[in-house]
Structures are given as C-alpha cells and as structure tokens.
Scaffold this active site. Structure first.
Site, PDB file in Angstrom:
ATOM      1  N   ARG A  65     -52.215 -10.003  14.470  1.00 21.34           N
ATOM      2  CA  ARG A  65     -53.595  -9.840  14.004  1.00 21.34           C
ATOM      3  C   ARG A  65     -54.573  -9.592  15.145  1.00 21.34           C
ATOM      4  O   ARG A  65     -55.361  -8.646  15.118  1.00 21.34           O
ATOM      5  CB  ARG A  65     -54.033 -11.076  13.210  1.00 21.34           C
ATOM      6  CG  ARG A  65     -53.302 -11.257  11.906  1.00 21.34           C
ATOM      7  CD  ARG A  65     -53.371 -12.718  11.445  1.00 21.34           C
ATOM      8  NE  ARG A  65     -52.539 -12.932  10.273  1.00 21.34           N
ATOM      9  CZ  ARG A  65     -51.210 -13.064  10.318  1.00 21.34           C
ATOM     10  NH1 ARG A  65     -50.581 -13.015  11.468  1.00 21.34           N
ATOM     11  NH2 ARG A  65     -50.534 -13.248   9.209  1.00 21.34           N
ATOM     12  N   THR A  66     -54.534 -10.456  16.149  1.00 22.69           N
ATOM     13  CA  THR A  66     -55.526 -10.372  17.217  1.00 22.69           C
ATOM     14  C   THR A  66     -55.379  -9.092  18.026  1.00 22.69           C
ATOM     15  O   THR A  66     -56.359  -8.376  18.259  1.00 22.69           O
ATOM     16  CB  THR A  66     -55.426 -11.596  18.140  1.00 22.69           C
ATOM     17  OG1 THR A  66     -55.560 -12.788  17.357  1.00 22.69           O
ATOM     18  CG2 THR A  66     -56.512 -11.567  19.192  1.00 22.69           C
ATOM     19  N   LYS A  93     -40.887  -9.198  36.951  1.00 26.21           N
ATOM     20  CA  LYS A  93     -40.270  -9.112  38.273  1.00 26.21           C
ATOM     21  C   LYS A  93     -40.802 -10.189  39.211  1.00 26.21           C
ATOM     22  O   LYS A  93     -40.497 -10.186  40.403  1.00 26.21           O
ATOM     23  CB  LYS A  93     -40.524  -7.735  38.873  1.00 26.21           C
ATOM     24  CG  LYS A  93     -39.984  -6.583  38.035  1.00 26.21           C
ATOM     25  CD  LYS A  93     -40.361  -5.237  38.651  1.00 26.21           C
ATOM     26  CE  LYS A  93     -39.878  -4.075  37.802  1.00 26.21           C
ATOM     27  NZ  LYS A  93     -40.292  -2.762  38.364  1.00 26.21           N
ATOM     28  N   ARG A 115     -54.459 -12.502  26.386  1.00 26.87           N
ATOM     29  CA  ARG A 115     -53.907 -13.737  25.818  1.00 26.87           C
ATOM     30  C   ARG A 115     -52.850 -14.247  26.785  1.00 26.87           C
ATOM     31  O   ARG A 115     -52.010 -13.486  27.259  1.00 26.87           O
ATOM     32  CB  ARG A 115     -53.275 -13.479  24.442  1.00 26.87           C
ATOM     33  CG  ARG A 115     -52.469 -14.682  23.916  1.00 26.87           C
ATOM     34  CD  ARG A 115     -52.042 -14.510  22.480  1.00 26.87           C
ATOM     35  NE  ARG A 115     -53.194 -14.609  21.597  1.00 26.87           N
ATOM     36  CZ  ARG A 115     -53.111 -14.605  20.268  1.00 26.87           C
ATOM     37  NH1 ARG A 115     -51.934 -14.471  19.676  1.00 26.87           N
ATOM     38  NH2 ARG A 115     -54.195 -14.704  19.526  1.00 26.87           N
ATOM     39  N   HIS A 143     -59.887 -19.884  21.628  1.00 26.49           N
ATOM     40  CA  HIS A 143     -59.672 -18.575  20.993  1.00 26.49           C
ATOM     41  C   HIS A 143     -61.034 -18.190  20.394  1.00 26.49           C
ATOM     42  O   HIS A 143     -61.234 -18.245  19.181  1.00 26.49           O
ATOM     43  CB  HIS A 143     -58.602 -18.683  19.911  1.00 26.49           C
ATOM     44  CG  HIS A 143     -58.093 -17.367  19.407  1.00 26.49           C
ATOM     45  ND1 HIS A 143     -58.692 -16.161  19.725  1.00 26.49           N
ATOM     46  CD2 HIS A 143     -57.054 -17.068  18.591  1.00 26.49           C
ATOM     47  CE1 HIS A 143     -58.019 -15.187  19.122  1.00 26.49           C
ATOM     48  NE2 HIS A 143     -57.027 -15.709  18.431  1.00 26.49           N
TER      49      HIS A 143
END
Length: 315
Positions: A65-66, A93, A115, A143
């Site tokens: 969704r985000t 890496k 995020r 959030h």
C-alpha cells in the site's frame, strides 16, 4: 479546502514524525489532501507540481500500500519515480545506510521516500542528504503519512475529529501506526483508548496522547465512535507474546457482538494488511461501517499533499 486570501507556510524540510508537526501543520496537510481527494473523485488530474523532479522510493521492508501509493502520488504530480530494488542493491553487498544516503544524494534527487527496519534510521539518512526525506515507516517508531491518512479518513467520515472517542486495539507494542495515529488524533482533540494484551501494550503511551490503556476490549470499545484494529506483527515477535491466535481472537478480535458495544454509527478501520479471523471478522471488514478501502484512497491524497509541500517547495 482553500480559503481565499489565506496562505499557510509549511516550514518543514522533511516529514519524519508526527511529533514534529503542530495542529496547524496537520490541518494544513489535511486540507490540501482534501483538495487532491476531491479532484481524483471528480476525474481531474492535479497540476504537475513536481514536473522535472525525481522522487526515489527506498524501501528496506516489504510494502504494498505505502510504496504503491507514494509512486502513484508522485506520478500524478508529474515526477519521475525511481524504485530502488534493495534485494539487488549494494546494501546486500554490505553498504551502510550512510553510504547509501551519500550515494543517492550525489544523484541530486528532489525527495527520498524511505522505509527502514531500524527506528531512527530515516532520521539518520535525512542528515546526510540535501533533498526532502519522507518517513514511510521506521521500525516501531513512526509512520507519519499513515497517521495523517487515518486522521483524514476519520475527518471525512465523521465531519470532525475534535471530541471523538477512538479505540485502537491490537499489537500496540510493535505498531508505528498506533504511535503516529494517536499523536495526530490527540493534536486534533480526539480521546484515544489503546487496548491490547499485556504483552503487546507498552508503557508510556500517555506521551503519545492516549487518554487511557486497557486489556479489556469489551470495556475499551464501549461507546466508541471509531474502532481501529491493528495487525499482529508476528515478524517482530521473537518470544511468546501470545498463547495462541485463537485465544487472541477470542479476547481481542472485532466481532459483530463486540461492535454492538460501540456507538451505533461507529466507523471501523484497519491500516492493513489484515489477518481476517484473527484481528477482525470478514463480515465487519467488508461491511458498510468499514472505511478500510477509503483509508487506501486517502493514502494517495495525503501523499500527494506531502510531496507537494516538501518536494514542491524546492521549485
């Protein structure tokens, strides 16, 4: 909702936390979001406020969704969107977050949406780049756009936020949504009750603006105007937080019988993704009192507003 002759200066470079915003800041974002939402419903495309700009989506955790709503919002505003595939990036890496930030900064993006699994990781990155940074969720911390879209959904559904009784139930301990939404609703005058098992209800929630906490869902939902259920974040649970999912649903699941204790016109919400039959009955999630799909819709509008205010200010 534009007011002729009125101009509000949104004086922020980044959006990292609801704690950084004032009530006027939040109301300004919601008003602008309303304009974008109404334009979309009317089939109108917004002005290309981010034309010739570049927005980078940098998601170190899974998201549907985000991530997609940020991309849709940015493209609607005319931006070029770059989604960084973490699984194929130099992070795999051994590259550090600071090195990643410095590398991206050298590419001169106009905004980075990030995020990250570590609380505070987004703030760290924001100190190493010149562009706007938007927190799309950092660990169990914040959030902010989810808190804003939840608040907008409530305001549109109920016509106000001030004075509403809002009950948020579920995995409060691991929920960045609970923190951000509680902070935003408190600033706008709602009365918030947080409910969950003792193992999933942290101390200090009064600092978020919660009026009370309880382990009794039947008591918490009594007379509530809004009931928001939260997902059990099993991926963050390293120990035995719950006896069983069946027992959890028996004590904290939203059923028709429990919903009857809330106000007769109570609104049901869930930030998603849902675990049907564990947090909420399907009949309620899909029922006429549910605004779960409206939350998704408002997510795009809120992210359009935030991108315009932060990336658009660089014009």
């Amino acid at each position: 909702m534009s007011i002729p002759g009125y101009s509000y200066k949104f004086d922020h470079k980044h959006l990292l936390s609801i704690e950084d915003l004032s009530r006027l800041d939040i109301e300004h974002i919601l008003d602008l979001s309303e304009e974008f939402a109404e334009a979309t419903r009317a089939g109108r495309r917004p002005d290309p406020h981010l034309k010739d700009m570049t927005v980078i989506n940098l998601f170190f955790e899974n998201s549907t969704r985000t991530m997609s709503s940020f991309e849709i919002a940015a493209r609607r505003l005319g931006a070029d969107v770059v989604a960084m595939p973490i699984a194929q990036s130099s992070v795999k890496k051994g590259e550090t977050l600071i090195d990643t930030a410095m590398t991206l900064n050298a590419m001169s993006p106009d905004a980075i949406v990030i995020r990250h699994s570590a609380s505070g990781g987004v703030k760290l990155l924001s100190r190493k780049v010149d562009c706007a940074v938007i927190n799309a969720g950092d660990g169990t911390h914040q959030h902010p756009t989810q808190g804003l879209l939840d608040t907008l959904t409530i305001r549109r559904t109920k016509g106000r936020v001030e004075g509403l009784k809002v009950t948020i139930c579920g995995d409060i301990l691991h929920s960045r949504v609970a923190r951000s939404t509680t902070l935003a609703l408190h600033l706008l005058g709602a009365e918030i009750t947080l409910c969950g098992p003792a193992t999933l209800l942290p101390s200090g929630t009064e600092h978020w603006g919660a009026a009370r906490t309880t382990h009794n869902f039947d008591d918490a939902i009594e007379g509530a105007d809004v009931v928001m259920m939260l997902r059990l974040q099993m991926e963050r649970m390293n120990g035995a937080y719950l006896p069983s999912q069946r027992e959890y649903f028996r004590n904290f699941g939203l059923t028709r019988e429990r919903l009857a204790r809330a106000a007769s016109d109570a609104t049901v919400m869930h930030p998603g993704p849902m675990n049907r039959g564990i947090e909420i009955e399907s009949a309620i999630a899909d029922g006429d009192r549910s605004v779960i799909t409206q939350q998704v819709e408002m997510g795009v509008a809120v992210r359009e507003a935030v991108l315009k205010l932060l990336a658009g200010r660089r014009v």
